[in-house]
Design an enzyme around this catalytic site. Structure first.
Site, PDB file in Angstrom:
ATOM      1  N   SER A 139       0.949  -1.138  -0.025  1.00 41.65           N
ATOM      2  CA  SER A 139       0.086   0.182  -0.013  1.00 41.65           C
ATOM      3  C   SER A 139       0.855   1.143   0.013  1.00 41.65           C
ATOM      4  O   SER A 139       1.976   1.104   0.440  1.00 41.65           O
ATOM      5  CB  SER A 139      -0.881  -0.197   1.256  1.00 41.65           C
ATOM      6  OG  SER A 139      -1.660   1.333   1.293  1.00 41.65           O
ATOM      7  N   TYR A 152      -2.131  -0.932  10.114  1.00 44.99           N
ATOM      8  CA  TYR A 152      -2.004  -1.120   8.796  1.00 44.99           C
ATOM      9  C   TYR A 152      -0.685  -0.520   8.101  1.00 44.99           C
ATOM     10  O   TYR A 152      -0.204  -1.161   7.640  1.00 44.99           O
ATOM     11  CB  TYR A 152      -3.223  -0.663   8.011  1.00 44.99           C
ATOM     12  CG  TYR A 152      -3.290  -1.206   6.728  1.00 44.99           C
ATOM     13  CD1 TYR A 152      -3.793  -2.480   6.344  1.00 44.99           C
ATOM     14  CD2 TYR A 152      -3.212  -0.075   5.694  1.00 44.99           C
ATOM     15  CE1 TYR A 152      -3.842  -2.719   5.012  1.00 44.99           C
ATOM     16  CE2 TYR A 152      -3.465  -0.559   4.544  1.00 44.99           C
ATOM     17  CZ  TYR A 152      -3.720  -1.841   3.984  1.00 44.99           C
ATOM     18  OH  TYR A 152      -3.673  -2.196   2.600  1.00 44.99           O
TER      19      TYR A 152
END
Length: 279
Positions: A139, A152
């Site tokens: 990501s 995350y």
């Protein structure tokens, strides 16, 4: 350019969203075999993939990326019976659950590292493999911090650190396995989920993300495959807003290059120069 024609590809991820769209594109590249390892069975998705290219062999295994490495070895022993060898390993399993930090880290980082550690011996040229490519799908908040999704983001930063470390010539020149990463920007399958912020102060922003503009999974999947085809060892790509951008990597520790030289050197004079530079 990395030619996918005739390659044996192993994709570790849920067969939905980005993984499914990426697999669709892979099926148009004349790959010979595709192994899909995912947590739940998705026969309709497998059937859709097979309809794209009937001559490509598709194999499926249910797989828990958080399992112990010893159990992973048993799975991949079975995978290798069908696959013969692996040219490309794609790690795409992901979880964003700020209320379950352990599961988030285990899925996004620990599980990915265990998978790579398990598969590398099959690919290693010095161990009878043919070399190949490891692709870590991660990501953009593994490149820049996220005050909303802290756990995350931390797990995705770890993926980038692992990718860059494993891509070092210390390994690549010996095992012949290139390592790269693709950092996906906000994508529909992600923002459509109900997301919780790490702290309650960020929940308003987490809720707002569901209405934010984002790229489609199809476009993201296409750009992941394009990045693979353009890849060189150690590269980090951003797939965002329908585009693809190569990340310019930086060394922030000024002694990093000298430290690596020191670690690889048997020359006493070079070692002394490193020690002197630290003073």
């Amino acid at each position: 350019m990395y030619d996918l024609t005739g390659k044996h590809v192993c994709y570790v991820a849920d067969c939905g969203g980005i993984a499914l769209e990426t697999s669709k594109v892979l099926m148009t590249k004349n790959i010979a075999k595709l192994a899909i390892l995912q947590s739940v069975e998705n026969q309709p998705a497998i059937a859709r993939l097979q309809s794209i290219k009937h001559s490509t062999q598709i194999f499926f295994w249910t797989f828990d990326v958080t399992m112990a490495r010893q159990e992973m070895k048993k799975y991949f022993d079975e995978v290798m019976v069908q696959m013969d060898y692996i040219d490309v390993l794609i790690n795409g399993a992901t979880l964003c659950d700020e209320r379950n930090i352990d599961a988030t880290i285990n899925t996004n980082l620990t599980g990915m590292m265990n998978t790579v550690a398990t598969v590398l011996p099959y690919m290693d040229r010095k161990m009878g493999g043919a070399g190949g490519l490891v692709v870590n799908v991660t990501s953009v908040i593994g490149l820049d911090p996220s005050p909303v999704f802290c756990a995350y983001s931390a797990s995705k930063f770890g993926v980038i650190g692992f990718t860059r470390s494993l891509a070092d010539p210390l390994y690549y020149t010996q095992n012949g396995v290139a390592v790269m990463a693709v950092c996906c920007g906000p994508t529909k399958v992600f923002v459509d989920r109900e997301l919780n912020a790490f702290l309650e102060y960020g929940q308003t922003f987490a809720d707002r993300l569901r209405r934010a503009p984002c790229q489609s999974t199809a476009v993201c999947g296409l750009n992941i495959v394009t990045a693979i085809e353009r890849s060189e060892n150690g590269q980090i790509w951003i797939a965002d807003k329908g585009g693809l951008e190569l990340v310019t990597l930086h060394w922030y520790w000024h002694m990093a290059d000298q430290f690596l030289s020191y670690m690889q050197s048997t020359d006493d004079e070079n070692q002394e120069q490193f020690v002197s530079g630290q003073r």
